[in-house]
Write a protein that holds these residues in place. Structure first.
Motif, short mmCIF file in Angstrom:
data_model
loop_
_atom_site.label_atom_id
_atom_site.label_comp_id
_atom_site.label_asym_id
_atom_site.label_seq_id
_atom_site.Cartn_x
_atom_site.Cartn_y
_atom_site.Cartn_z
N GLN A 178 -54.05 -11.84 34.55
CA GLN A 178 -54.96 -12.89 34.07
C GLN A 178 -55.28 -13.92 35.16
O GLN A 178 -56.36 -14.50 35.16
N VAL A 217 -53.92 -20.15 32.20
CA VAL A 217 -54.45 -20.01 33.57
C VAL A 217 -54.80 -21.38 34.15
O VAL A 217 -54.53 -21.68 35.31
N GLN A 272 -48.58 -10.39 31.90
CA GLN A 272 -49.99 -10.81 31.86
C GLN A 272 -50.44 -11.43 33.18
O GLN A 272 -51.41 -12.19 33.23
N TYR A 299 -45.76 -15.65 33.33
CA TYR A 299 -46.71 -14.58 33.63
C TYR A 299 -46.01 -13.31 34.09
O TYR A 299 -46.40 -12.20 33.72
N GLU A 343 -58.37 -13.22 36.98
CA GLU A 343 -59.60 -13.20 36.18
C GLU A 343 -60.16 -14.61 36.01
O GLU A 343 -60.16 -15.18 34.92
#
Length: 299
Positions: free
Chosen positions: A198, A32, A195, A190, A201
């Protein structure tokens, strides 16, 4: 002008050293972190090139593909760098960066078809011994060391291939498309890994730190380092850039305290490794100066 340029050089090396500190302060995982760093940095670079400098970012499709490919190497280099910090600490990640010089000594002769330099071989042996000592005494950080070594290898490959693109377009365009290319690669990861959730988040605190990382500690130093090439000698450049791990390790110790406290063997091995890199850089810079002087005399 020289004093001002030297100060600016030390400033950007200090900023590069502080990048690792921000990597530890940001709570988001390495994937991230790299995603947002490359996204924000590419936006800042685009605005600087097109809005402030009003330069063109047009490049050929062939060059664009090369830049995106090299940018993917940059993305994975950063990914393993921050992963090393997350699973170990700043000191381990930065000390492993010293092996980049060893990898360069092995890869450059193969790619650029030049002879292997004896001084590089000696320096390489010293670095291998130092890393072996660090691995032995700091075995609890073995995963961080492995990630750090992969980071150094990818960074070296990136630098070597990047050197072959010099002069094909402006330095600004090279930096922009490489970072944007790296962002695209992380985005595809991603999308296909499922995912992508994420990305959302992440806290506002991390977003603020990532904005700082992408602008002050990524986009600005990259442009500044290119501009300083006009005023700084290779000797000064090599000598100063190798201070990055020293700045970072010292800063990490004072900021994070006990979690960054390492053994005496670690500090001794790291110091020897950095000195070997600096001495090798000095030797190469002097050789280059002599070659240029001989060429000018012959002309």
């Amino acid at each position: 002008m020289y004093k001002t340029s030297t100060f600016r050089l030390h400033l950007i090396v200090f900023l590069w050293g502080f990048t690792a500190i921000l990597g530890k302060l940001i709570h988001a995982n390495a994937e991230v972190l790299v995603f947002y760093r490359m996204l924000f940095a590419s936006v800042f670079l685009y605005l600087f090139i097109r809005i402030i400098k009003k330069d063109s970012i047009k490049v050929s499709k062939k060059l664009l593909l090369k830049l995106v490919g090299i940018g993917s190497l940059m993305a994975f280099h950063w990914l393993f760098f921050f992963s090393s910090i997350k699973v170990s600490n700043v000191s381990i990640a930065l000390s492993c960066l010293g092996t980049s010089t060893l990898f360069a000594a092995l890869l450059e002769p193969l790619i650029f078809k030049r002879k292997i330099d004896v001084s590089e071989i000696v320096m390489g042996i010293v670095i291998v011994i130092c890393i072996s000592l660090i691995f032995k005494v700091e075995f609890q950080y073995k995963l961080g060391i492995i990630y750090g070594l992969i980071c150094a290898l990818l960074g070296t490959i990136f630098s070597v291939f990047n050197g072959k693109l010099y002069g094909k377009t402006s330095s600004g365009n090279i930096i922009f498309y490489e970072i944007f290319g790296g962002f695209l690669v992380i985005s595809l990861y991603y999308v296909f890994s499922g995912q992508i959730s994420q990305i959302g988040e992440i806290s506002y605190r991390d977003l603020a730190l990532l904005t700082l990382l992408a602008s002050v500690f990524t986009a600005y130093p990259m442009f500044e380092s290119v501009n300083l090439m006009k005023y700084i000698s290779p000797f000064t450049l090599i000598l100063t850039v190798n201070l990055e791990p020293i700045y970072g390790i010292i800063l990490a110790f004072f900021i994070f305290g006990e979690s960054e406290k390492m053994s005496a063997v670690f500090y001794g091995a790291s110091l020897v490794m950095i000195l070997a890199i600096v001495i090798n850089g000095v030797i190469k810079a002097r050789k280059k100066s002599k070659e240029i002087a001989i060429e000018n005399t012959q002309e």
